[in-house]
Design an enzyme around this catalytic site. Structure first.
Site: not given
Length: 503
Positions: A2, A28, A101-102, A257, A303, A365-366
């Site tokens: 987030c 997010g 966030n987490g 990412y 990314t 790609d990442d």
């Protein structure tokens, strides 16, 4: 994953928080919220949707005050209810709001203890509400009518003793200030900065440094693992280490990412880390296929661009943009369901045929998580006329669930779990597949800050830095957060809504 922000200013903060959340929108896309404080009065607006859709002029006018916090939500639990949107609020003590966030890995145990011992009721399934109530209880037991900075730091220390997992949080105490704090391992990112104005200093904390940059704040630094930073309403800033034994183990997937390339995390430039990922990947390709027949390197936007460009330069191969991205489609990885992810890949990307026709193409790609996107993009390259399609991942194979706030909850949904590289290549339809080695990835990031001795690499290794991640916990997580479980919840929610509408 987030995005969070907290600002203490001498002027109204509603527009600044809004602007910061738009910069953090990549973290997010499910919901957004802002809570502001004007004296002893709190004002809240939160709902499902992007920042630009949640906040209209009428909402912004009501968000009065010179102090506030904001949040953009990325749902790991799959709930689509706006009740899960943040910030969360609890009235006792003082009136506290929090954005987080987490993910707490002992949220269930904490929820029961909060009810039985602390006499607190949790109204949602969100671990963020649990974190808020733990912090509020630890502040309440100080037993003071007026809070002091030592009380705030003592409350954060109490959080560290009780909570396990990943948390970067901003909490606003009505009439006093905003405290930003980070778990003792520093798994999720959090930075803070200062801006001097004619009316005095202003302070800001956010998930990524780009949010500070966009508003003209000077980056002071990262909130260190276990540390708390208190930004008071009277214009002072105080920091203190609140854990007895912190260990810096930031999530390495942030650099792969999650974060924007123009961010700096734990004193490491995300952009430069991704350049080094490209260098390391090129070196591996040379080792494995010194006589490779790659005609062109094409990134899968956005990314992977930085790593892909450096990979092409180091190999001496042409770099081309072969896919055009529709900017109005969200990030596929963080969409809530597998069917929605599948549908949006074709909507999001369109191939430029002339860059593929009759060529041996190396797509970059990442990372590869579920493999659905990779499979579709490889098929798009073939449909555009590619002779051969090779695929390179700037990260190692993602083989294990993430328990710290990234939506990789069940090993069975990860294409690399239990499969060899050749088997993965066959599943996604690549003629050749190459993954970054973990040691190379760690070195690519750590070169920016040698003081970091350890990273959370759990999605690659299955080793969880916080401890306490048992087989039973992972099984419970899988049952609650798999795509099938999320779809069942969405079906149930739609059924309730239909029943209500027909009544």
């Amino acid at each position: 994953m987030c995005g969070i922000v907290g600002i203490v200013s001498n002027d109204p903060v509603n527009q600044s928080i809004y602007d910061a959340l738009t910069v953090l929108q990549h973290r997010g896309q499910d919901a957004a919220g802002i809570m502001t404080c004007d004296g002893s009065q709190l004002y809240l607006r939160k709902s499902n949707g992007l920042v630009r859709d949640v906040f209209h002029t009428r909402h912004m006018l009501r968000l009065r005050g010179n102090m506030g916090i904001g949040h953009v939500r990325y749902p790991t639990a799959g709930c689509e209810s706006s009740a899960e949107a943040q910030p969360f609020y609890v009235n006792s003590p003082y009136g506290i709001t929090l954005a987080h966030n987490g993910n707490l890995i002992n949220a269930g145990e904490l929820k029961e203890n909060l009810f039985r011992e602390d006499l607190r009721h949790i109204n949602t399934d969100s671990d963020s509400e649990v974190l808020l109530n733990v912090f509020a209880h630890e502040l309440q037991v100080r037993g003071k009518l007026q809070v002091e900075v030592d009380d705030v730091f003592a409350a954060v220390a109490g959080v560290h003793k009780r909570c396990r997992g990943a948390y970067a949080a901003v909490a606003m105490i009505t009439g006093y200030g905003v405290v930003a704090f980070r778990d003792p391992h520093g798994i999720r990112p959090l930075v803070y900065g200062r801006r001097d104005t004619d009316t005095g200093p202003e302070f800001m904390a956010a998930s990524e440094s780009v949010a500070l940059d966009s508003l003209g704040f000077e980056l002071i630094g990262d909130v260190r693992p276990g540390e708390a930073v208190f930004m008071s309403q009277d214009g002072t800033l105080v920091t203190r280490q609140c854990d007895e034994d912190p260990h810096c183990s930031p999530c390495i997937f942030e650099h792969v990412y999650l974060a924007r390339p123009d961010s700096i995390m734990d004193n490491v430039s995300v952009y430069k880390a991704r350049l080094r990922m490209g260098e390391k990947l090129a070196e591996k390709i040379r080792r494995e296929r010194p006589d490779h027949d790659i005609d062109v390197v094409i990134p899968i936007p956005d990314t992977s661009r930085t790593a892909a460009l450096q990979l092409a330069n180091n190999l001496g191969v042409k770099y081309r943009e072969g896919f055009i991205k529709n900017r109005y489609i969200g990030r596929t990885f963080i969409m809530p369901g597998q069917q929605q992810r599948k549908k949006s890949v074709r909507q999001k990307l369109n191939a430029i045929d002339l860059e593929f026709r009759d060529k041996t193409v190396m797509l970059v790609d990442d990372s590869i998580v579920r493999g659905t996107t990779s499979e579709q993009i490889i098929q798009m390259a073939r449909d555009a006329g590619a002779r051969k399609v090779y695929f390179a991942s700037a990260a190692p194979p993602v083989r294990y669930p993430n328990v710290y706030g990234i939506d990789m909850p069940t090993k069975d949904e990860l294409i690399a779990h239990g499969r060899s590289v050749d088997q993965i290549a066959s599943e996604i339809g690549a003629d050749w597949l190459v993954f970054q080695d973990l040691d190379d990835l760690v070195e690519a990031v750590r070169r920016g800050n040698r003081a970091i001795t350890n990273f959370d690499c759990s999605v690659f290794t299955g080793e969880y830095v916080s401890g306490g991640v048992t087989v039973d916990y992972l099984e419970r997580l899988e049952r609650s957060r798999s795509d099938s479980a999320k779809e069942q919840r969405r079906t149930s929610e739609r059924a309730v809504i239909d029943l209500y509408n027909s009544a």
